[in-house]
Design a protein around this motif. Structure first.
Motif, PDB file in Angstrom:
ATOM      1  N   HIS A 184       0.835  -1.218   0.000  1.00  0.00           N
ATOM      2  CA  HIS A 184       0.000   0.000   0.000  1.00  0.00           C
ATOM      3  C   HIS A 184       0.863   1.259   0.000  1.00  0.00           C
ATOM      4  O   HIS A 184       0.536   2.248  -0.664  1.00  0.00           O
ATOM      5  CB  HIS A 184      -0.940  -0.001   1.213  1.00  0.00           C
ATOM      6  CG  HIS A 184      -1.907  -1.151   1.208  1.00  0.00           C
ATOM      7  ND1 HIS A 184      -2.500  -1.610   2.358  1.00  0.00           N
ATOM      8  CD2 HIS A 184      -2.362  -1.937   0.202  1.00  0.00           C
ATOM      9  CE1 HIS A 184      -3.282  -2.637   2.052  1.00  0.00           C
ATOM     10  NE2 HIS A 184      -3.206  -2.854   0.752  1.00  0.00           N
ATOM     11  N   LEU A 185       1.966   1.203   0.734  1.00  0.00           N
ATOM     12  CA  LEU A 185       2.868   2.359   0.763  1.00  0.00           C
ATOM     13  C   LEU A 185       3.461   2.604  -0.628  1.00  0.00           C
ATOM     14  O   LEU A 185       3.548   3.734  -1.101  1.00  0.00           O
ATOM     15  CB  LEU A 185       4.011   2.119   1.751  1.00  0.00           C
ATOM     16  CG  LEU A 185       3.821   2.554   3.195  1.00  0.00           C
ATOM     17  CD1 LEU A 185       5.116   2.310   3.965  1.00  0.00           C
ATOM     18  CD2 LEU A 185       3.420   4.027   3.310  1.00  0.00           C
ATOM     19  N   ARG A 186       3.891   1.503  -1.245  1.00  0.00           N
ATOM     20  CA  ARG A 186       4.482   1.619  -2.571  1.00  0.00           C
ATOM     21  C   ARG A 186       3.457   2.220  -3.556  1.00  0.00           C
ATOM     22  O   ARG A 186       3.769   3.097  -4.343  1.00  0.00           O
ATOM     23  CB  ARG A 186       4.954   0.239  -3.040  1.00  0.00           C
ATOM     24  CG  ARG A 186       5.359   0.146  -4.492  1.00  0.00           C
ATOM     25  CD  ARG A 186       6.635   0.947  -4.761  1.00  0.00           C
ATOM     26  NE  ARG A 186       6.737   1.286  -6.164  1.00  0.00           N
ATOM     27  CZ  ARG A 186       7.853   1.154  -6.879  1.00  0.00           C
ATOM     28  NH1 ARG A 186       8.951   0.714  -6.320  1.00  0.00           N
ATOM     29  NH2 ARG A 186       7.868   1.480  -8.150  1.00  0.00           N
ATOM     30  N   ARG A 187       2.229   1.758  -3.423  1.00  0.00           N
ATOM     31  CA  ARG A 187       1.168   2.251  -4.309  1.00  0.00           C
ATOM     32  C   ARG A 187       0.903   3.739  -4.025  1.00  0.00           C
ATOM     33  O   ARG A 187       0.710   4.533  -4.942  1.00  0.00           O
ATOM     34  CB  ARG A 187      -0.096   1.415  -4.052  1.00  0.00           C
ATOM     35  CG  ARG A 187      -1.178   1.678  -5.035  1.00  0.00           C
ATOM     36  CD  ARG A 187      -2.204   0.549  -4.984  1.00  0.00           C
ATOM     37  NE  ARG A 187      -3.430   1.050  -5.572  1.00  0.00           N
ATOM     38  CZ  ARG A 187      -4.622   0.909  -5.046  1.00  0.00           C
ATOM     39  NH1 ARG A 187      -4.781   0.246  -3.919  1.00  0.00           N
ATOM     40  NH2 ARG A 187      -5.675   1.412  -5.656  1.00  0.00           N
ATOM     41  N   LEU A 211       6.437  10.044   0.814  1.00  0.00           N
ATOM     42  CA  LEU A 211       6.729   9.249   2.004  1.00  0.00           C
ATOM     43  C   LEU A 211       8.046   9.737   2.585  1.00  0.00           C
ATOM     44  O   LEU A 211       9.030   9.867   1.857  1.00  0.00           O
ATOM     45  CB  LEU A 211       6.835   7.770   1.609  1.00  0.00           C
ATOM     46  CG  LEU A 211       7.301   6.792   2.687  1.00  0.00           C
ATOM     47  CD1 LEU A 211       6.285   6.688   3.810  1.00  0.00           C
ATOM     48  CD2 LEU A 211       7.551   5.415   2.068  1.00  0.00           C
ATOM     49  N   VAL A 212       8.037  10.040   3.887  1.00  0.00           N
ATOM     50  CA  VAL A 212       9.251  10.494   4.561  1.00  0.00           C
ATOM     51  C   VAL A 212       9.632   9.449   5.594  1.00  0.00           C
ATOM     52  O   VAL A 212       8.778   8.999   6.369  1.00  0.00           O
ATOM     53  CB  VAL A 212       9.010  11.857   5.260  1.00  0.00           C
ATOM     54  CG1 VAL A 212      10.240  12.274   6.069  1.00  0.00           C
ATOM     55  CG2 VAL A 212       8.652  12.934   4.241  1.00  0.00           C
ATOM     56  N   HIS A 259       7.339  10.606  -4.321  1.00  0.00           N
ATOM     57  CA  HIS A 259       8.707  10.712  -3.796  1.00  0.00           C
ATOM     58  C   HIS A 259       8.826  10.008  -2.464  1.00  0.00           C
ATOM     59  O   HIS A 259       7.888   9.973  -1.675  1.00  0.00           O
ATOM     60  CB  HIS A 259       9.084  12.183  -3.583  1.00  0.00           C
ATOM     61  CG  HIS A 259       9.312  12.921  -4.870  1.00  0.00           C
ATOM     62  ND1 HIS A 259      10.556  13.229  -5.343  1.00  0.00           N
ATOM     63  CD2 HIS A 259       8.424  13.386  -5.795  1.00  0.00           C
ATOM     64  CE1 HIS A 259      10.444  13.873  -6.506  1.00  0.00           C
ATOM     65  NE2 HIS A 259       9.154  13.981  -6.805  1.00  0.00           N
ATOM     66  N   VAL A 260      10.024   9.479  -2.233  1.00  0.00           N
ATOM     67  CA  VAL A 260      10.384   9.004  -0.895  1.00  0.00           C
ATOM     68  C   VAL A 260      11.571   9.844  -0.457  1.00  0.00           C
ATOM     69  O   VAL A 260      12.569   9.930  -1.168  1.00  0.00           O
ATOM     70  CB  VAL A 260      10.756   7.507  -0.900  1.00  0.00           C
ATOM     71  CG1 VAL A 260      11.203   7.066   0.487  1.00  0.00           C
ATOM     72  CG2 VAL A 260       9.578   6.667  -1.389  1.00  0.00           C
ATOM     73  N   VAL A 261      11.439  10.499   0.695  1.00  0.00           N
ATOM     74  CA  VAL A 261      12.524  11.344   1.197  1.00  0.00           C
ATOM     75  C   VAL A 261      13.109  10.684   2.441  1.00  0.00           C
ATOM     76  O   VAL A 261      12.383  10.330   3.371  1.00  0.00           O
ATOM     77  CB  VAL A 261      12.015  12.766   1.505  1.00  0.00           C
ATOM     78  CG1 VAL A 261      13.134  13.625   2.106  1.00  0.00           C
ATOM     79  CG2 VAL A 261      11.485  13.417   0.221  1.00  0.00           C
TER      80      VAL A 261
END
Ligand SMILES: [Zn+2]
Length: 974
Positions: free
Chosen positions: A741-744, A752-753, A933-935
């Motif tokens: 779910h996070l990836r989606r 996502l941080v 984005h993933v930070v």
């Protein structure tokens, strides 16, 4: 009483035997609940009877130290109020309430004469604590008239359960017992108790314990939350003072000026009394260090004489960081000390095995027993006996302790003339008004005074020239500079907070953080000034609670607000949530002023509202007729979630505090919500996973695994369970569903941080690519302040920042990012592409000449790449074809926003060894994934309300969540 030894001790204290009878039933229970007479002393082996003052048993229905019984804080407070009603020797004051509205109390016990003149006694300690203008003779008279104040605090750590029980019995004993021993304490001192510091956690703990006793066959909940924000770290808030609990303590400390604060903890056997292994805090007056030893060795000697085994000091805790609650004492010229006694994590009686600490060593000649049957009553006996001995010693030596308090205060005021420095100065041209205000607030809440100059000032500073020779140079500060004078009572604490720390890696392993220098952590320049002429500069004292007022100048309906990387920028956005906001992607000039990237262009807002917000938040704004000509993007009001797991909640609490303090709204959700919500994008724009307890990735995925449900929710029977989040079943982690779910969520455009330990979730589960975490073999950076360089200043995450920033870093993670990761990491890259012989092979010519094999034409060797590839174009051509399939496309490669500085520039404060393993490694990485984005942060940007300079790294990410690609260099097209 037992044996000839006790009789001999009585002989030392004539008149101990009095006509007062004992409460026989209570006394019998004390003996019954003590597992061995060696864990009892003559001070606590009985309870005096009283016809009119109720014992704990009379109010609670059971004797203190009864097996399997713990008392709620509200009942502890009820007992003390009953005691105060019945005894003229006891008063109860309220200290304030916690985040959850529960009361903290201050109990005062002394004889009737002292209680009748409490105000005068408080006036005396206040005057001795701030002896500016006080003559020696006056001080002497005040010492003779005054009384030392001994303040004991219990149950800061909720699973450490004995102290509130003990303090009830001790309160009763001090109020009614008529032995010369107790009379001396009453006559010559004021005894203060806060029986429960962490009142929210105490109520939860008693419920957890009762659940455990009621349901022996079920898995009980762990004590997941103590206070509203943090657990064990409530004793690491001595610098930030962000928790209500800490604020109530410092307020009371500044009101009463206690001589001693004695905090009661439970971990090691049987009674450890604090001194510490060192290195000791280097800013304290040496007198206080001597006082720690004096009191500790007095207790050890007296307890040992009474045949009690296992009372010792030295080998636990270091004495370095000032972030413990008892720095309300140590940081304020008083004596801060603590016990660790042996608790059983509840009130059970059990057989315990003592390993390491049962070994005899130089600081533990009389060690705890290796095997023992231990009860909560034993714990109560040891705490109470040793505490009585310490209180009696201070009461008997009252003039000595009050004189020392006065002397330490006076020596603090004289600091500039002796060891120095004279002051710390924040230059008045520092543009970060909110940042400066936050730093000054951190000092003022401690009782430290701050001033502001009313004219330009020049001072002479000694420094070294290029050749290492001492030279004097002039340093100028503009009018309006802030001065923290060190000729004030709490100069040592000010120096401690603003100076840099050096922690030698060969010293004992640190107990907690090694660096905490507040100027760099707040991203505010502070200058250490030794020249005492600064103290003559014209300046005015700032009122307490002062903040630099923000400004709005100019006229027009468009407002431009400067962005100086302060958390208040986020506050403004949410405060004016109906206005339209745009962020400038480049610097520009407007209204005669220069603005940097990230400046906010605000439209559709009421001028009065903007003016009020700017003023309150210490922001600077200008009104214009029309929007400036600069490239901008829209700044919305993102919907934010802060995530916790059900294994350990502590470190994310520091993030919630920051969000709450800046009034940035968020939903607080557990990993189960991620697991059970397929469409996270429908609910949130930004999901933050703050650092967790550092469980392994498999454990985070699996969570708690037991056969029966584990509730964390209130019920009629256990009303204090639950909160701040709750569930009927804590079992299970984020799960593979949650990860998917996070990836989606990110694929669909969410941000996502993840920070510090939590950064491993997206890295190790493959949500991000071309980022890895490497093993640092020798690095020692335990809770240190390190320098990072902002290397991509066009990234919205860097808006408002200068070229460098000091960050808090604690040992891990060490990141690698970029295409080198696909090639096995930088080390592997160097192995493959670097020369196999460092320098050059032995051969003809000099060290820089090429090697020329003989008998064939010379062909130059391939060039050695300067370092691991940063872009795909940097990858040596001969292997690109082989690895291309293992790389994301160029425009999906991670963007490193900040890197740790070069080895020689890395250290700011604290411990640092083998810094080369971290130098130039990524600190802040923005990873494009799908549409989102993933930070990732290697540093912890929201730590203990101390890292204000890093807060905007998170808030910039959040406000620009849907435009993080702004300013990204165009992908290389071969
Ligand atoms: Zn503790």
């Amino acid at each position: 009483m037992r044996g000839p030894l006790a009789a001999a001790l009585f002989a030392l204290v004539p008149g101990t035997l009095s006509a007062q009878g004992n409460d026989a039933a209570y006394t019998a229970k004390i003996k019954e609940y003590t597992t061995d007479p060696m864990f009892l002393t003559e001070l606590v082996d009985h309870l005096p009877a009283s016809a009119k003052v109720p014992s704990p048993q009379k109010v609670l229905g059971y004797v203190v130290g009864t097996p399997d019984r713990l008392t709620y804080a509200k009942d502890v407070h009820r007992y003390f109020r009953e005691l105060a009603k019945a005894s003229p020797r006891v008063k109860v004051f309220t200290m304030g309430t916690t985040e959850e509205g529960r009361e903290q109390v201050l109990v005062v016990i002394s004889d009737e004469a002292n209680l009748a003149r409490l105000d005068r006694l408080k006036e005396i300690t206040a005057r001795l604590g701030d002896p500016r203008g006080l003559r020696e003779a006056e001080a002497k008279a005040l010492v003779a008239e005054g009384k030392p104040i001994y303040w004991s605090t219990g149950a800061m750590h909720s699973p450490e359960t004995g102290s509130p029980e003990m303090l009830m019995e001790l309160g009763y004993r001090l109020a009614v017992e008529e032995t010369p021993f107790i009379q001396a304490i009453r006559r010559n001192s004021l005894v203060l108790f806060t029986p429960v510091l962490e009142v929210d956690g105490r109520e939860r703990m008693v419920d957890v314990y009762r659940y455990r006793k009621d349901n022996p066959s079920r898995t009980p909940p762990s004590l997941l939350y103590w206070g509203h924000y943090v657990a064990h770290d409530n004793n690491r808030d001595g610098l930030g003072l962000a928790l209500k609990q800490s604020q109530n303590v410092i307020k009371a400390a500044l009101e009463w000026h206690p001589t001693v604060i004695h905090d009661l903890h439970e971990s090691v056997p049987f009674l450890y009394t604090s001194t510490g292994t060192g290195p000791y805090n280097a800013w304290l007056d040496p007198i206080v260090v001597d006082e720690w030893h004096l009191l500790a060795y007095h207790e050890i000697e007296e307890m040992t004489k009474r045949g009690v085994p296992g009372v010792w000091t030295h080998g636990f805790y270091d004495g370095w960081a000032p972030n413990y609650m008892f720095y309300a004492a140590n940081g304020h010229n008083a004596i801060g000390r603590f016990y660790e006694t042996f608790g059983n994590g509840g009130a059970d009686t059990k057989e315990r095995t003592v390993r390491g600490q049962s070994e005899r060593t130089w600081f533990r000649p009389n060690p705890p027993l290796p095997k023992v049957k231990w009860s909560i009553r034993n714990n109560v006996n040891l705490q109470q006996s040793a505490l009585l001995l310490a209180m009696k010693f201070v009461a008997d030596n009252k003039d000595r302790f009050l004189s020392n308090f006065y002397l330490k205060s006076r020596r603090s005021i004289e600091k500039p003339m002796n060891e120095g420095p004279a002051a710390y100065v924040i230059p008045g041209d520092e543009p970060r008004a909110a940042g400066v205000s936050d730093l000054l607030a951190a000092l003022q809440i401690q009782g430290i005074e701050a001033h502001r100059t009313t004219a330009a000032v020049k001072v002479k500073e000694r420094t070294k020239d290029d050749k290492g020779k001492n030279v004097e140079k002039e340093v100028a500060f503009p009018s309006g500079s802030y001065v923290v004078r060190l000729d004030q009572p709490y100069s040592r604490l000010a120096d401690m907070l603003l100076d840099t720390q050096w922690y030698n890696v060969n010293d004992p392993r640190p107990y907690d953080d090694t660096g905490w220098t507040l100027g760099p952590l707040h991203d505010v320049k502070t200058v250490r000034v030794a020249d005492t002429s600064i103290l003559e500069a014209p300046m005015a004292k700032l009122p307490s609670g002062w903040r630099a007022p923000g400004t709005l100048t100019g006229a027009g309906a468009v407002f431009v607000v400067d962005n100086r990387a302060e958390g208040q920028v986020a506050s403004l956005r949410y405060r004016l949530k109906d206005a339209s906001f745009e962020a400038a992607e480049e610097g520009f000039e407007a209204g005669g002023r220069k603005f940097g990237p990230g400046a906010l262009v605000v439209g559709g807002a009421d001028r009065a509202a903007v003016e009020r917000a700017a003023r309150d938040l210490s922001l600077s704004a200008v009104a214009l007729d029309a929007a400036p000509r600069v490239k901008t993007h829209k700044i919305g009001v993102p919907r934010v979630a802060i995530v916790h797991d059900w294994l350990n909640t502590q470190n994310e609490g520091w993030w919630r505090i920051a969000f709450d303090r800046y009034a940035v709204p968020y939903d607080y959700v557990s990993v189960h919500v991620l697991r059970d919500t397929p469409d996270l994008r429908a609910r949130w724009d930004v999901i933050l996973i703050p650092p967790t307890g550092g469980a392994s990735i498999p454990r985070q995925i699996a969570g708690i695994q037991t056969s029966d449900a584990v509730p964390w929710a209130p019920s009629d029977k256990y009303p204090n369970l639950g909160g701040p989040d709750q569930t009927d079943d804590m079992r299970g982690g984020i799960g593979f569903d949650g990860l998917a779910h996070l990836r989606r969520f990110v694929d669909q455009g969410g941000a996502l941080v993840a920070a510090a330990s939590s950064a491993l979730i997206p890295v190790r589960t493959g949500i991000v690519e071309a980022v890895d975490v490497t093993e640092a073999r020798g690095l020692q950076a335990r809770g240190s302040v390190l320098r990072a360089s902002i290397v991509d200043r066009a990234s919205p995450i860097a808006y408002g920042y200068g070229e460098t920033l000091a960050v808090y870093f604690n040992q891990a993670p060490v990141f690698e990012a970029g295409p080198a990761v696909a090639l096995g990491g930088a080390a592997r890259f160097a192995e493959i592409f670097g020369p196999s012989t460092p320098g050059r092979v032995s051969g003809r010519g000099g060290p820089k000449d090429p090697d020329i094999p003989q008998g064939r034409p010379y062909v130059a060797p391939p060039e050695t790449p300067p370092g691991p590839p940063q872009t795909i174009a940097d990858i040596p051509e001969e292997i690109l074809d082989f690895v291309r399939n293992q790389l994301p496309p160029e425009d999906r490669l991670p963007r490193v926003v900040a890197k740790f500085a070069k080895k020689d520039d890395l250290w700011v404060s604290g411990m640092l060894d083998k810094g080369e393993e971290l130098a130039e490694k990524p600190a802040v990485i923005d990873c494009p994934v799908g549409k989102g984005h993933v930070v990732l942060f290697a540093n912890n940007p929201m730590w203990r309300w101390q890292t204000h300079g890093s807060h905007a790294l998170v808030f910039n990410t959040l406000l620009n969540w849907d435009h993080l690609d702004a300013g990204r260099p165009a992908p290389h097209k071969p």
